[in-house]
Design a protein around this motif. Structure first.
Motif, PDB file in Angstrom:
ATOM      1  N   SER A 267       0.474  -1.368   0.141  1.00  0.00           N
ATOM      2  CA  SER A 267      -0.244   0.036   0.105  1.00  0.00           C
ATOM      3  C   SER A 267       0.826   1.379   0.020  1.00  0.00           C
ATOM      4  O   SER A 267       0.773   2.778  -0.200  1.00  0.00           O
ATOM      5  CB  SER A 267      -0.655   0.171   1.163  1.00  0.00           C
ATOM      6  N   SER A 268       1.646   0.857   0.710  1.00  0.00           N
ATOM      7  CA  SER A 268       2.710   2.972   0.500  1.00  0.00           C
ATOM      8  C   SER A 268       3.385   2.191   0.059  1.00  0.00           C
ATOM      9  O   SER A 268       3.216   4.432  -0.845  1.00  0.00           O
ATOM     10  CB  SER A 268       3.554   2.465   1.988  1.00  0.00           C
ATOM     11  N   ARG A 269       3.887   1.376  -0.599  1.00  0.00           N
ATOM     12  CA  ARG A 269       4.966   1.632  -2.683  1.00  0.00           C
ATOM     13  C   ARG A 269       3.639   1.999  -3.090  1.00  0.00           C
ATOM     14  O   ARG A 269       4.165   2.351  -4.600  1.00  0.00           O
ATOM     15  CB  ARG A 269       5.094   1.127  -3.070  1.00  0.00           C
ATOM     16  N   MET A 270       2.372   1.974  -2.919  1.00  0.00           N
ATOM     17  CA  MET A 270       1.313   2.294  -4.375  1.00  0.00           C
ATOM     18  C   MET A 270       0.664   3.412  -4.306  1.00  0.00           C
ATOM     19  O   MET A 270       0.456   4.359  -5.348  1.00  0.00           O
ATOM     20  CB  MET A 270      -0.050   1.221  -4.007  1.00  0.00           C
ATOM     21  N   ILE A 366      -3.820 -13.085   5.110  1.00  0.00           N
ATOM     22  CA  ILE A 366      -3.655 -13.389   3.564  1.00  0.00           C
ATOM     23  C   ILE A 366      -2.800 -13.317   3.032  1.00  0.00           C
ATOM     24  O   ILE A 366      -2.954 -13.694   1.096  1.00  0.00           O
ATOM     25  CB  ILE A 366      -3.761 -12.027   4.233  1.00  0.00           C
ATOM     26  N   ALA A 367      -1.413 -12.930   3.573  1.00  0.00           N
ATOM     27  CA  ALA A 367      -0.412 -13.774   2.425  1.00  0.00           C
ATOM     28  C   ALA A 367      -0.036 -14.474   1.679  1.00  0.00           C
ATOM     29  O   ALA A 367       0.515 -14.778   0.611  1.00  0.00           O
ATOM     30  CB  ALA A 367       1.125 -13.604   3.937  1.00  0.00           C
ATOM     31  N   VAL A 368      -0.520 -16.100   2.443  1.00  0.00           N
ATOM     32  CA  VAL A 368      -0.515 -16.899   2.507  1.00  0.00           C
ATOM     33  C   VAL A 368      -1.333 -17.157   0.946  1.00  0.00           C
ATOM     34  O   VAL A 368      -1.306 -17.657  -0.376  1.00  0.00           O
ATOM     35  CB  VAL A 368      -0.515 -17.964   2.870  1.00  0.00           C
ATOM     36  N   ARG A 376      -1.777 -10.108  -5.913  1.00  0.00           N
ATOM     37  CA  ARG A 376      -1.800  -9.236  -4.875  1.00  0.00           C
ATOM     38  C   ARG A 376      -2.292  -8.913  -4.660  1.00  0.00           C
ATOM     39  O   ARG A 376      -3.828  -7.957  -4.967  1.00  0.00           O
ATOM     40  CB  ARG A 376      -0.822  -7.905  -5.737  1.00  0.00           C
ATOM     41  N   CYS A 377      -2.469  -8.720  -3.224  1.00  0.00           N
ATOM     42  CA  CYS A 377      -2.973  -7.666  -2.100  1.00  0.00           C
ATOM     43  C   CYS A 377      -2.894  -6.471  -1.073  1.00  0.00           C
ATOM     44  O   CYS A 377      -1.681  -6.870  -0.633  1.00  0.00           O
ATOM     45  CB  CYS A 377      -4.224  -9.194  -1.247  1.00  0.00           C
ATOM     46  N   ALA A 378      -3.352  -5.064  -1.696  1.00  0.00           N
ATOM     47  CA  ALA A 378      -2.608  -4.036  -0.755  1.00  0.00           C
ATOM     48  C   ALA A 378      -3.893  -3.770   1.156  1.00  0.00           C
ATOM     49  O   ALA A 378      -4.996  -4.359   0.410  1.00  0.00           O
ATOM     50  CB  ALA A 378      -2.945  -2.692  -1.026  1.00  0.00           C
ATOM     51  N   ASN A 379      -3.274  -4.182   2.153  1.00  0.00           N
ATOM     52  CA  ASN A 379      -3.572  -4.290   2.712  1.00  0.00           C
ATOM     53  C   ASN A 379      -3.700  -2.720   3.616  1.00  0.00           C
ATOM     54  O   ASN A 379      -3.298  -2.108   3.825  1.00  0.00           O
ATOM     55  CB  ASN A 379      -2.893  -5.232   4.358  1.00  0.00           C
ATOM     56  N   VAL A 380      -4.941  -1.965   3.649  1.00  0.00           N
ATOM     57  CA  VAL A 380      -4.314  -0.945   4.679  1.00  0.00           C
ATOM     58  C   VAL A 380      -6.065  -1.413   5.619  1.00  0.00           C
ATOM     59  O   VAL A 380      -6.918  -1.816   5.197  1.00  0.00           O
ATOM     60  CB  VAL A 380      -5.324   0.368   3.727  1.00  0.00           C
ATOM     61  N   PHE A 381      -6.031  -0.586   6.897  1.00  0.00           N
ATOM     62  CA  PHE A 381      -6.958  -0.875   7.828  1.00  0.00           C
ATOM     63  C   PHE A 381      -7.166   0.305   8.593  1.00  0.00           C
ATOM     64  O   PHE A 381      -5.955   0.530   9.666  1.00  0.00           O
ATOM     65  CB  PHE A 381      -7.073  -2.482   8.165  1.00  0.00           C
ATOM     66  N   HIS A 389      -9.537  -2.978   4.763  1.00  0.00           N
ATOM     67  CA  HIS A 389     -10.002  -2.641   3.842  1.00  0.00           C
ATOM     68  C   HIS A 389      -9.217  -4.352   2.811  1.00  0.00           C
ATOM     69  O   HIS A 389      -7.740  -3.016   2.234  1.00  0.00           O
ATOM     70  CB  HIS A 389     -10.159  -1.742   3.723  1.00  0.00           C
ATOM     71  N   PRO A 390      -9.340  -5.298   2.619  1.00  0.00           N
ATOM     72  CA  PRO A 390      -7.374  -5.413   1.562  1.00  0.00           C
ATOM     73  C   PRO A 390      -8.286  -5.082   0.460  1.00  0.00           C
ATOM     74  O   PRO A 390      -9.345  -4.863  -0.373  1.00  0.00           O
ATOM     75  CB  PRO A 390      -8.129  -6.871   1.594  1.00  0.00           C
ATOM     76  N   LEU A 391      -7.042  -4.029  -0.353  1.00  0.00           N
ATOM     77  CA  LEU A 391      -7.679  -4.324  -1.961  1.00  0.00           C
ATOM     78  C   LEU A 391      -6.722  -5.703  -2.747  1.00  0.00           C
ATOM     79  O   LEU A 391      -6.263  -5.097  -3.147  1.00  0.00           O
ATOM     80  CB  LEU A 391      -6.806  -3.359  -2.367  1.00  0.00           C
ATOM     81  N   ILE A 392      -7.669  -6.647  -3.195  1.00  0.00           N
ATOM     82  CA  ILE A 392      -7.484  -7.460  -4.502  1.00  0.00           C
ATOM     83  C   ILE A 392      -7.127  -7.106  -5.987  1.00  0.00           C
ATOM     84  O   ILE A 392      -8.260  -6.192  -6.302  1.00  0.00           O
ATOM     85  CB  ILE A 392      -8.368  -8.639  -3.922  1.00  0.00           C
ATOM     86  N   MET A 393      -6.210  -6.755  -6.158  1.00  0.00           N
ATOM     87  CA  MET A 393      -5.693  -6.478  -7.593  1.00  0.00           C
ATOM     88  C   MET A 393      -5.706  -7.952  -8.298  1.00  0.00           C
ATOM     89  O   MET A 393      -5.492  -9.034  -8.393  1.00  0.00           O
ATOM     90  CB  MET A 393      -4.598  -5.247  -7.341  1.00  0.00           C
TER      91      MET A 393
END
Lengths: 495, 495
Positions: A267-270, A366-368, A376-381, A389-393
């Motif tokens: 998320s932060s790199r995004m 979620i990583a598994v 990929r999934c970005a995790n913000v919460f 709020h996982p964001l599945i891309m």
């Protein structure tokens, strides 16, 4: 979703309803031509669309009463609608139903600065309340990200949250009283201006009931004083598990931050190239911890939070040195969704809640799943209250990716329930998550929900087929019910 | 109240019930001889007494399920009972009914210090929870004055408060989840460990439902960290109106004191010779304002409260200089009821709640009533949350004084409702205030309560004739319904 087209039966019902509505509403408050009803075909969950038979926009409580009496008589289902910003399809129309919009019930009725309350109609926008009371040094605390557009009636229906709800509570904690028109046209007031009230506490049932129990015509909200100062800590962690545990440590230390948000490295790199928030993009996880209050309170709380975060293994800590820097730190978090849209053709935003102490475990899970589904999934919460709020891309144009994303999302929600959490944090159930309700609740619990629904709306005309699945639907869905980590096979449906 | 004697029909029902209970409960858990059931004939409202047909004390959830299934089958009404410390007669038995005591469900199931929660059975005493978690630096916040004896199951049934509930909330704000056995013997879990949950929010309906919806078998409570420091301000006022307004000013300044209590001169003069709290007995009103937290927070908040109270017209201000002095300041407030018993042969303790800003007005109204009824009234209250406990003093041996005290009390409650308040703050409705419910609620609202009651307990067997009056009863009572200060004559009853 396939739209149901208007056939001769619906057209006949439409004529009948429009004729009856003309007796009680002004002409401009009744819409039934396709070009007029088209804007109401979906809410924020745009994947689900359906043209309603009729839309009406009553202008006062008496008109709402009249509309409900007509629909009771003609047995027309009603879908209540606020600003239409909901993300779970709670306002998705029904082909042979009426959409009742509260948009024209938009007056601020009374502000009582001494008692710190405001009485407003449901169509008043969330942010408009804070704007109206700013002169008294007050504001309305719940702040969903849609707060510029969303209305208090919709907030009541969905029990909306926001980044400040850890300290200031959800909508249910900030509403004192509602006036409600029931399906038979009668008006009740639920709740009270006092802390406690005799009788059954029906206000809390009404808040979050997704339009299934009645139409709200007035809401009395609590107001809180604007804090003198606010500062935010940005803490970096070398792995997400340590970051997740740090969240539990902050809370266990007896601190209730004004906001406590977490983002993983994806998320932060995004977001960093997009908003230049100044994030540590080498950290595996970033925590944002806000403190608000008087200058002395904030200074002391920031010092205590810093100590706890260091003890919990933060690799770096920065504290906002100005209001501009504070807003910059937050800008990254608040722009996570648009940032995802820049780097991935499609994304699927999940909304689950878990006990805080299980955060690290769910992140590992979620990583598994990322490996398993190859996405990929970005995790913000909202880490403080355990709302993920996982964001599945994914790329819908790639064969099979949409189905994999959907399965990935469903597995995240099942994990949330398995660790003692729930399938929604603040976006509601609507139609999007109705199957997941079969996983969350037992048949006896769903029966209890239906019994209460029936106590308010005997004929089942208010927002049918939303929020609570029928047992028949659960049987078709065929998923197991998981309670406290124990698998439990569903009982046979009763019919 | 006249007791109903056991006739042949009740004796026959008793035999039938006892026989059935022996199939599912150990012998020592079933009481039906008069010498055994006598201790259960009343709760803290000792004016209402009734010998129950049978008392049972189940020892686990499976036994509770079995008892409810038997009572459903035999159509026996059930009165649930905690420690019996309630003050509104909620646990008053029924002549042909069963008292179900939760006293033997008294295990602390699990303490989770990190998540700051405890899972306990309903028969665990309120104070025992705090004692059990003290080693973790935590406590359970709601502190009714009966907290040594009362149990968490009763607190859930009555939504109990205490002097700290202004800052820390009532029972409903401190309970996360309950396990409940419904009348058909099925078990449901209401609430969730997470902040929000999907589905209807039935936890808040259950809390405060006075035993009408189900039998609780497990309660998950929130725990809070013990504050480092607490200090209390004692502020004097030359008249009660100024004191009442000062309460509103403290809250309007955005301060939430840990306790905010008020006593009038009648009360302070009543308690001072008894406990030597060091009260200013020349003041017309005394306010006690507590602050708790870290040393810095308390210092700053005490300074802010002092400034507000001075500005609001306090004639003298003292701040506790030691923990011993703090406890001494509180001892007067906490001993107000026993002190009243020393100076007056009888007293009648009222429990109403009003919007804080109407406090001065209600105090003036009560002073006028003192003249009208020729009786003295000492006023002590949880001023911060507007919960009044007027103590009407009378001598039951003087002709007519009891009836005058009763009428005085009823007029106070009607004034509470007329200014937008309610007829109870923390003692519940029970049987004592059931007529006042006709004043508080409209017929439509009472219908909504009954509909929800029926959703949980179709046959109406759980604590019948408590908490919610039938429309028939309201029609007989014949009192007007007052809403928002407007008189409104009741509609004709529907039958």
């Amino acid at each position: 979703m396939q739209q149901t087209e208007q056939g001769p039966i619906i057209r006949q019902r439409q004529r009948e309803l429009v004729q009856a509505l003309h007796q009680v509403l002004p002409k401009h408050s009744i819409l039934y031509h396709e070009e007029d009803t088209r804007p109401y075909e979906c809410d924020g969950l745009t994947a689900y669309r359906q043209l309603p038979m009729v839309v009406c926009l009553p202008e006062d409580e008496a008109q709402v009463q009249a509309v409900l009496r007509i629909c009771s008589r003609l047995q027309i289902p009603i879908v209540p609608r606020g600003a239409g910003t909901g993300l779970s399809g709670g306002a998705t129309p029904i082909a042979d139903g009426l959409v009742l919009s509260t948009a024209k019930l938009n007056r601020i009725v009374r502000i009582d600065a001494l008692a710190r309350t405001a009485r407003v109609q449901p169509g008043v926008r969330n942010l408009a309340i804070s704007e109206a009371v700013a002169g008294h040094g007050l504001y309305y605390a719940p702040d969903p990200s849609s707060q510029i557009a969303c209305t208090i009636g919709g907030n009541v229906a969905e029990n909306s949250g926001g980044v400040h709800c850890l300290k200031y509570g959800l909508t249910v904690h900030n509403v004192l009283r509602v006036r409600v028109v029931l399906m038979d046209g009668e008006v009740v007031e639920l709740g009270s201006d006092a802390l406690d009230a005799p009788g059954l506490e029906l206000l809390s049932v009404f808040v979050g009931s997704e339009g299934m129990l009645g139409i709200v015509t007035e809401v009395t909200v609590k107001l809180v004083p604007k804090p003198q100062v606010a500062k935010v800590i940005m803490a970096s962690f070398n792995d997400v598990v340590t970051g997740g545990n740090a969240v539990a440590e902050v809370i266990a230390a007896g601190i209730i931050p004004a906001g406590l948000e977490m983002m993983d490295k994806t998320s932060s790199r995004m977001v960093e190239p997009f908003v230049h928030a100044g994030y540590d993009t080498d950290a595996e996880a970033i925590l944002l911890c806000e403190s608000d209050g008087t200058a002395a309170e904030v200074e002391e709380e920031i010092a205590r939070m810093t100590a706890v975060l260091q003890q919990a293994g933060a690799s770096a800590i920065a504290v906002s040195q100005s209001e501009a820097e504070r807003l910059r730190f937050w800008s990254g978090r608040k722009n996570a969704f648009p940032a995802a849209g820049r780097i991935s053709p499609d994304y699927y935003c999940m909304d689950g809640t878990i006990p805080r102490k299980r955060l690290a475990e769910v992140l590992t899970g979620i990583a598994v799943m990322e490996q398993k589904y190859g996405l990929r999934c970005a995790n913000v919460f909202h880490a403080g209250d355990g709302n993920l709020h996982p964001l599945i891309m994914f790329d819908a144009n790639q064969e099979g990716e949409f189905l994999r994303a959907e399965a990935f999302g469903a597995e995240i929600l099942e994990l949330c329930v398995a660790v003692g959490g729930t399938i929604t944090g603040e976006h509601g159930v609507g139609i999007e998550k109705i199957n997941s309700m079969c996983v969350q609740f037992t048949q006896t619990e769903l029966n209890a929900f239906f019994a209460v629904k029936k106590a308010f709306d005997t004929a089942g005309l208010l927002n049918p087929d939303k929020a609570i699945p029928t047992l028949h639907r659960c049987a078709e869905y065929g998923r197991m019910h998981v309670r406290n980590g124990q698998l439990k096979f569903p009982d046979l449906p009763r019919f």
